[in-house]
Design an enzyme around this catalytic site. Structure first.
Site, PDB file in Angstrom:
ATOM      1  N   ASN A  44     -17.970  47.130  -9.752  1.00 34.70           N
ATOM      2  CA  ASN A  44     -19.334  47.436  -9.304  1.00 34.70           C
ATOM      3  C   ASN A  44     -19.284  48.366  -8.098  1.00 34.70           C
ATOM      4  O   ASN A  44     -18.214  48.712  -7.611  1.00 34.70           O
ATOM      5  CB  ASN A  44     -20.095  46.144  -8.990  1.00 34.70           C
ATOM      6  CG  ASN A  44     -19.434  45.357  -7.889  1.00 34.70           C
ATOM      7  OD1 ASN A  44     -19.417  45.783  -6.743  1.00 34.70           O
ATOM      8  ND2 ASN A  44     -18.863  44.209  -8.224  1.00 34.70           N
ATOM      9  N   ARG A  45     -20.430  48.771  -7.614  1.00 32.08           N
ATOM     10  CA  ARG A  45     -20.511  49.833  -6.608  1.00 32.08           C
ATOM     11  C   ARG A  45     -20.460  49.342  -5.164  1.00 32.08           C
ATOM     12  O   ARG A  45     -20.714  50.111  -4.253  1.00 32.08           O
ATOM     13  CB  ARG A  45     -21.825  50.598  -6.777  1.00 32.08           C
ATOM     14  CG  ARG A  45     -21.926  51.378  -8.042  1.00 32.08           C
ATOM     15  CD  ARG A  45     -23.193  52.213  -8.030  1.00 32.08           C
ATOM     16  NE  ARG A  45     -23.521  52.690  -9.359  1.00 32.08           N
ATOM     17  CZ  ARG A  45     -22.936  53.740  -9.914  1.00 32.08           C
ATOM     18  NH1 ARG A  45     -22.027  54.409  -9.252  1.00 32.08           N
ATOM     19  NH2 ARG A  45     -23.280  54.108 -11.132  1.00 32.08           N
TER      20      ARG A  45
END
Ligand code: C5P
Length: 410
Positions: free
Chosen positions: A208-209
């Site tokens: 994820n970011r």
């Protein structure tokens, strides 16, 4: 905050104008003290118009006011941007040959210098020694950026962007202020940061970011305020210098083991990490091959344990306070707060920090905007600003919420 902005004479002085405007927009009072040569690049009227304050360069300009002493005593933060090789040399030598260097000798607040010069000057042994001297005296010297310099040169020596200088300088000021408070002294805290990566095979993962910046800011704030901090960092690439007790992890399983091990002796656990809800059911030890003519193989997912909910349920140490984060987006069923409050009730954490995410919001940005709710979903605090400011607000809420979070004595 009352900020004294020193500007020395280099081409990058034009960026000091942008920095000044940015600091004013953020609500700070700024007094500009340029050197004589800075005014050959940017005129005094520009600084005076944007700061709303008089600009002077010499101690003789305002003798009855004893300006260098008054300015030094009146400042909460000093930023020198750009700091030329000459300014660094004069400051390191303790010279007092203009208003800026005289003032630097009278200040007791944090001082941040952002050097800018040609690469050869930055790397010269004299400048290296001057920077080391200033740092040994507690001055925060920001590393210059690399890139295009005046003329055709490129290399380290560029003044960082005004936003970056402002962020670092305000973090340094916040760090100094909370170090003074030391209101978390004696507390053992665990903070998780970053984002987990769930292996698909030895080379691929589901991730994820999350940059980990908010978690790192929480760990730094806690350390500055006197806590004993363990930072469980999942795939974080941001610098972690000055933070003892860092445990690096990759997957959710590793994060869970590390957090639970540290939580056994902790007064407070803050789960800032973005943890994958699902992981591939199995991850072969050799790389999955693309077979020509065959479509992609489906990836079967299984659910990960909810580490936060487990911690809230089990309370690995009696009286432990458990804090979660909820990165939310609104949808047809309700807005960010609606989803956040529901999550608070579901997870059972003592505090849940709800922040809206989306393009330009939350992940990978320098600022954050949060609502902190208790286990019933009631709002206990709101905070907005740099990730460091949000971190301090979270620790303030922790202190308020936790008669149980008394300093550990065992
Ligand atoms: O449900 P959601 O992922 O939005 O919840 C976010 C909070 O729960 C964060 O504090 C995160 O660290 C934690 N979490 C967890 N284990 C999971 C998923 C999320 O601890 N498997």
């Amino acid at each position: 905050m009352r900020i004294l902005l020193g500007v020395s004479g280099g081409v990058a002085a034009y960026k000091a104008v942008l920095l000044l405007r940015l600091l004013r927009e953020q609500g700070h009072a700024v007094r500009v003290v340029p050197t004589e040569s800075a005014l050959r690049f940017v005129g005094a009227p520009t600084f005076e118009a944007l700061s709303g304050e008089k600009v002077s360069t010499e101690v003789f300009d305002d003798v009855p006011q004893v300006a260098h002493v008054a300015l030094g005593q009146g400042a909460d933060l000093v930023i020198v941007a750009p700091a030329t090789a000459d300014l660094l040399a004069r400051a390191a030598a303790g010279r007092a040959d203009d208003l800026l260097t005289s003032t630097l000798l009278t200040v007791s607040c944090p001082v941040v210098m952002a050097p800018a010069m040609h690469t050869e000057m930055w790397q010269h042994a004299a400048t290296v020694a001057n920077v080391a001297t200033l740092r040994s005296r507690g001055v925060h010297v920001i590393e210059p950026a690399s890139g295009r310099l005046t003329g055709k040169d490129t290399g380290p020596g560029r003044l960082p962007e005004p936003e970056d200088i402002a962020r670092v300088a305000l973090e340094v000021a916040a760090g100094a202020a909370s170090a003074e408070a030391r209101d978390l002294a004696g507390l053992r805290v665990v903070v998780s940061a970053g984002g987990t990566r769930e292996p698909i095979d030895p080379v691929r993962f589901i991730g994820n970011r999350s940059s980990g910046r908010q978690g790192i800011a929480l760990a730094r704030a806690a350390k500055d305020r006197g806590a004993d901090v363990t930072l469980v960092a999942a795939n974080v690439t941001e610098p972690l210098d000055g933070l003892p007790g860092v445990v690096r992890v990759g997957s959710t399983a590793e994060l869970r083991d590390a957090v639970r091990a540290a939580a056994a002796a902790a007064d407070v656990v803050v789960m800032t990490a973005a943890v994958a809800d699902f992981r591939p059911a199995s991850a072969p030890t050799s790389k999955i091959k693309k077979v020509p003519g065959q479509g992609p193989a489906p990836i079967e997912l299984v659910e990960n344990p909810d580490i936060l909910a487990e911690l809230a349920r089990e309370r690995l140490r009696p009286g432990q306070l458990v804090v979660g984060f909820a990165a939310e987006t609104g949808d047809a069923a309700g807005d960010v707060l609606h989803h956040g409050r529901a999550k608070a009730r579901r997870k059972g954490a003592d505090l849940l920090v709800i922040n809206p995410v989306g393009p330009g919001l939350g992940f990978g940005t320098d600022t954050n905007e949060v609502t902190i709710v208790d286990a019933r979903g009631e709002t206990v605090a709101r905070a907005e600003g740099s990730k460091r400011e949000v971190a301090d607000a979270v620790w303030d809420a922790v202190l308020k919420a936790s008669p149980g979070a008394e300093p550990t004595t065992d």
